[in-house]
Scaffold this motif. Structure first.
Motif, PDB file in Angstrom:
ATOM      1  N   ALA A   8      31.371 -15.251 -76.946  1.00 54.19           N
ATOM      2  CA  ALA A   8      31.311 -15.102 -75.487  1.00 54.19           C
ATOM      3  C   ALA A   8      31.064 -16.424 -74.777  1.00 54.19           C
ATOM      4  CB  ALA A   8      30.216 -14.099 -75.120  1.00 54.19           C
ATOM      5  N   ASN A   9      30.280 -17.295 -75.388  1.00 56.25           N
ATOM      6  CA  ASN A   9      30.052 -18.662 -74.886  1.00 56.25           C
ATOM      7  C   ASN A   9      30.299 -19.611 -76.039  1.00 56.25           C
ATOM      8  OD1 ASN A   9      27.178 -17.649 -72.895  1.00 56.25           O
ATOM      9  ND2 ASN A   9      29.284 -17.905 -72.232  1.00 56.25           N
ATOM     10  N   ASP A  10      31.261 -20.512 -75.847  1.00 58.27           N
ATOM     11  CA  ASP A  10      31.689 -21.398 -76.926  1.00 58.27           C
ATOM     12  C   ASP A  10      31.483 -22.855 -76.527  1.00 58.27           C
ATOM     13  OD1 ASP A  10      32.854 -22.603 -79.092  1.00 58.27           O
ATOM     14  OD2 ASP A  10      34.860 -21.782 -78.779  1.00 58.27           O
ATOM     15  N   ASN A  11      30.381 -23.430 -77.002  1.00 57.98           N
ATOM     16  CA  ASN A  11      30.103 -24.856 -76.761  1.00 57.98           C
ATOM     17  C   ASN A  11      30.091 -25.188 -75.270  1.00 57.98           C
ATOM     18  OD1 ASN A  11      29.499 -27.479 -77.655  1.00 57.98           O
ATOM     19  ND2 ASN A  11      31.645 -28.098 -77.559  1.00 57.98           N
ATOM     20  N   VAL A  12      29.433 -24.353 -74.488  1.00 57.41           N
ATOM     21  CA  VAL A  12      29.331 -24.577 -73.043  1.00 57.41           C
ATOM     22  C   VAL A  12      28.167 -25.527 -72.773  1.00 57.41           C
ATOM     23  CG1 VAL A  12      28.928 -23.512 -70.790  1.00 57.41           C
ATOM     24  CG2 VAL A  12      30.259 -22.292 -72.540  1.00 57.41           C
ATOM     25  N   SER A  13      28.443 -26.613 -72.083  1.00 56.55           N
ATOM     26  CA  SER A  13      27.398 -27.600 -71.814  1.00 56.55           C
ATOM     27  C   SER A  13      27.556 -28.184 -70.420  1.00 56.55           C
ATOM     28  CB  SER A  13      27.456 -28.734 -72.855  1.00 56.55           C
ATOM     29  OG  SER A  13      26.439 -29.683 -72.616  1.00 56.55           O
ATOM     30  N   PHE A  14      26.492 -28.166 -69.637  1.00 58.03           N
ATOM     31  CA  PHE A  14      26.483 -28.820 -68.327  1.00 58.03           C
ATOM     32  C   PHE A  14      25.045 -28.986 -67.871  1.00 58.03           C
ATOM     33  CE2 PHE A  14      26.703 -24.292 -67.502  1.00 58.03           C
ATOM     34  CZ  PHE A  14      25.846 -24.084 -66.424  1.00 58.03           C
ATOM     35  N   VAL A  15      24.864 -29.784 -66.840  1.00 59.92           N
ATOM     36  CA  VAL A  15      23.536 -30.092 -66.306  1.00 59.92           C
ATOM     37  C   VAL A  15      23.474 -29.669 -64.847  1.00 59.92           C
ATOM     38  CG1 VAL A  15      21.921 -31.948 -65.707  1.00 59.92           C
ATOM     39  CG2 VAL A  15      23.149 -32.026 -67.884  1.00 59.92           C
ATOM     40  N   VAL A  16      22.371 -29.055 -64.459  1.00 62.21           N
ATOM     41  CA  VAL A  16      22.091 -28.781 -63.051  1.00 62.21           C
ATOM     42  C   VAL A  16      20.932 -29.687 -62.654  1.00 62.21           C
ATOM     43  CG1 VAL A  16      21.369 -27.071 -61.339  1.00 62.21           C
ATOM     44  CG2 VAL A  16      22.814 -26.378 -63.273  1.00 62.21           C
ATOM     45  N   LYS A  17      21.182 -30.570 -61.714  1.00 66.21           N
ATOM     46  CA  LYS A  17      20.151 -31.510 -61.293  1.00 66.21           C
ATOM     47  C   LYS A  17      19.231 -30.871 -60.251  1.00 66.21           C
ATOM     48  CE  LYS A  17      23.293 -35.411 -62.022  1.00 66.21           C
ATOM     49  NZ  LYS A  17      24.034 -36.533 -61.365  1.00 66.21           N
ATOM     50  N   GLU A  18      18.000 -31.320 -60.243  1.00 63.66           N
ATOM     51  CA  GLU A  18      17.030 -30.806 -59.280  1.00 63.66           C
ATOM     52  C   GLU A  18      17.537 -31.020 -57.856  1.00 63.66           C
ATOM     53  OE1 GLU A  18      12.217 -31.073 -58.326  1.00 63.66           O
ATOM     54  OE2 GLU A  18      13.143 -32.456 -59.761  1.00 63.66           O
ATOM     55  N   GLY A  19      17.486 -29.957 -57.046  1.00 69.64           N
ATOM     56  CA  GLY A  19      17.898 -30.047 -55.649  1.00 69.64           C
ATOM     57  C   GLY A  19      19.356 -29.727 -55.396  1.00 69.64           C
ATOM     58  N   GLU A  20      20.117 -29.443 -56.437  1.00 65.32           N
ATOM     59  CA  GLU A  20      21.541 -29.147 -56.279  1.00 65.32           C
ATOM     60  C   GLU A  20      21.808 -27.671 -56.033  1.00 65.32           C
ATOM     61  OE1 GLU A  20      24.591 -31.984 -58.585  1.00 65.32           O
ATOM     62  OE2 GLU A  20      23.401 -30.735 -59.927  1.00 65.32           O
ATOM     63  N   ILE A  21      23.008 -27.391 -55.512  1.00 65.46           N
ATOM     64  CA  ILE A  21      23.609 -26.062 -55.577  1.00 65.46           C
ATOM     65  C   ILE A  21      24.837 -26.208 -56.463  1.00 65.46           C
ATOM     66  CG2 ILE A  21      24.752 -24.185 -54.346  1.00 65.46           C
ATOM     67  CD1 ILE A  21      23.192 -24.892 -51.868  1.00 65.46           C
ATOM     68  N   VAL A  22      24.794 -25.574 -57.626  1.00 64.96           N
ATOM     69  CA  VAL A  22      25.918 -25.615 -58.561  1.00 64.96           C
ATOM     70  C   VAL A  22      26.467 -24.208 -58.704  1.00 64.96           C
ATOM     71  CG1 VAL A  22      26.630 -26.088 -60.941  1.00 64.96           C
ATOM     72  CG2 VAL A  22      24.990 -27.603 -59.809  1.00 64.96           C
ATOM     73  N   SER A  23      27.786 -24.081 -58.619  1.00 68.42           N
ATOM     74  CA  SER A  23      28.422 -22.778 -58.766  1.00 68.42           C
ATOM     75  C   SER A  23      29.092 -22.667 -60.124  1.00 68.42           C
ATOM     76  CB  SER A  23      29.454 -22.559 -57.661  1.00 68.42           C
ATOM     77  OG  SER A  23      28.817 -22.429 -56.414  1.00 68.42           O
ATOM     78  N   LEU A  24      29.016 -21.473 -60.691  1.00 65.12           N
ATOM     79  CA  LEU A  24      29.640 -21.164 -61.971  1.00 65.12           C
ATOM     80  C   LEU A  24      30.705 -20.111 -61.703  1.00 65.12           C
ATOM     81  CD1 LEU A  24      29.468 -21.567 -65.105  1.00 65.12           C
ATOM     82  CD2 LEU A  24      27.848 -19.661 -65.121  1.00 65.12           C
ATOM     83  N   ILE A  25      31.968 -20.473 -61.882  1.00 63.54           N
ATOM     84  CA  ILE A  25      33.061 -19.561 -61.546  1.00 63.54           C
ATOM     85  C   ILE A  25      33.965 -19.338 -62.752  1.00 63.54           C
ATOM     86  CG2 ILE A  25      32.985 -20.327 -59.138  1.00 63.54           C
ATOM     87  CD1 ILE A  25      35.685 -21.756 -59.646  1.00 63.54           C
ATOM     88  N   GLY A  26      34.814 -18.323 -62.628  1.00 66.38           N
ATOM     89  CA  GLY A  26      35.761 -18.018 -63.687  1.00 66.38           C
ATOM     90  C   GLY A  26      36.152 -16.556 -63.630  1.00 66.38           C
ATOM     91  N   PRO A  27      37.209 -16.171 -64.341  1.00 65.66           N
ATOM     92  CA  PRO A  27      37.682 -14.783 -64.311  1.00 65.66           C
ATOM     93  C   PRO A  27      36.678 -13.832 -64.940  1.00 65.66           C
ATOM     94  CG  PRO A  27      38.835 -16.049 -65.998  1.00 65.66           C
ATOM     95  CD  PRO A  27      38.042 -17.034 -65.210  1.00 65.66           C
ATOM     96  N   ASN A  28      36.861 -12.546 -64.680  1.00 63.44           N
ATOM     97  CA  ASN A  28      36.025 -11.534 -65.328  1.00 63.44           C
ATOM     98  C   ASN A  28      36.141 -11.684 -66.838  1.00 63.44           C
ATOM     99  OD1 ASN A  28      35.158 -10.330 -62.925  1.00 63.44           O
ATOM    100  ND2 ASN A  28      36.961  -9.010 -62.829  1.00 63.44           N
ATOM    101  N   GLY A  29      35.006 -11.583 -67.533  1.00 65.10           N
ATOM    102  CA  GLY A  29      35.009 -11.738 -68.982  1.00 65.10           C
ATOM    103  C   GLY A  29      34.962 -13.167 -69.457  1.00 65.10           C
TER     104      GLY A  29
END
Length: 239
Positions: A8-29
């Protein structure tokens, strides 16, 4: 994160920095809610690590993660329907204070902030879907978070309700709260996001500023579609 043979999650890597608004998007599933569950302690990932404020929180119980200041809402709202709106928010406030007066003060501040004060004595089960989503956010805010993960907080809302939700997100962020948001309503989320991460089939396929994402050919093909790309030209001028 795997379910049987399904990754379901394959090597997903990212950083959310303090004070940011980060959106996570993508198709259903695509694996967005699964990722939220791995971060917030509802699932323990098969491999990989999750860090919050420099600390490894991989597999920690969700209540411990919430105590650290990282919390989330749910795509399907589940208010304590036989309790009042005020008492629902108090359940979150008691995480930070065992003193009833202090917890009530926290709850009152949150109810005013989320515009639920006038409905504080209603049973939560009688609220509209828009107000139930506000209540979901209010309960989270009562825990005094440093970072909130919002899972489709705008789904099912009309245009005016979506605008109110956008304004609330910006207001929370300006108060010092970091936001990671899963959302399908691009016209709402793109203008308020600092960065966007895109998942497809469990993998991260893109990351960047909103204007970069809406013009990314792989993202258009996997998720946005040509119809949205045409609409995005108007959005592009707003970003």
């Amino acid at each position: 994160m795997k379910f049987g043979s399904l990754v379901a999650n394959d090597n997903v890597s990212f950083v959310v920095k303090e004070g940011e608004i980060v959106s996570l998007i993508g198709p259903n599933g695509a694996g967005k809610t699964t990722l939220f569950n791995c971060i917030s302690g509802f699932y323990k990932p098969f491999s990989g690590q999750v860090f919050f404020d420099g600390k490894d929180i991989t597999g920690k119980p969700s209540h411990e993660i919430t105590m650290m200041g990282l919390t989330r809402t749910f795509q399907i709202v589940k208010p304590l329907k036989d309790m009042t709106v005020r008492d629902n928010v108090l359940t979150g406030a008691f995480l930070r204070s065992s003193n009833k007066k202090e917890a009530q003060k926290i709850a009152e501040e949150v109810l005013h902030l989320t515009h639920l004060w006038d409905k504080r004595d209603m049973f939560a089960g009688n609220l509209t879907i828009a107000d139930k989503k506000r209540l979901e956010i209010a309960r989270v805010l009562a825990t005094k978070p440093r970072m909130i993960m919002l899972d489709e907080a705008m789904a099912g809302l009309n245009q005016s309700e979506i605008k109110e939700a956008m304004d609330l997100c910006v207001k929370l962020n300006r108060s010092g709260i970091t936001l990671l948001i899963v959302e399908h309503i691009m016209e709402a989320i793109m203008p308020i996001s600092n960065r966007v991460v895109v998942l497809s089939a469990g993998k991260k396929i893109a990351e960047g500023k909103p204007v970069e994402i809406i013009n990314n050919e792989e993202v258009i093909k996997a998720y946005l579609g040509e119809r949205y790309y045409a609409k995005s030209k108007k959005l592009d001028r707003r970003l």
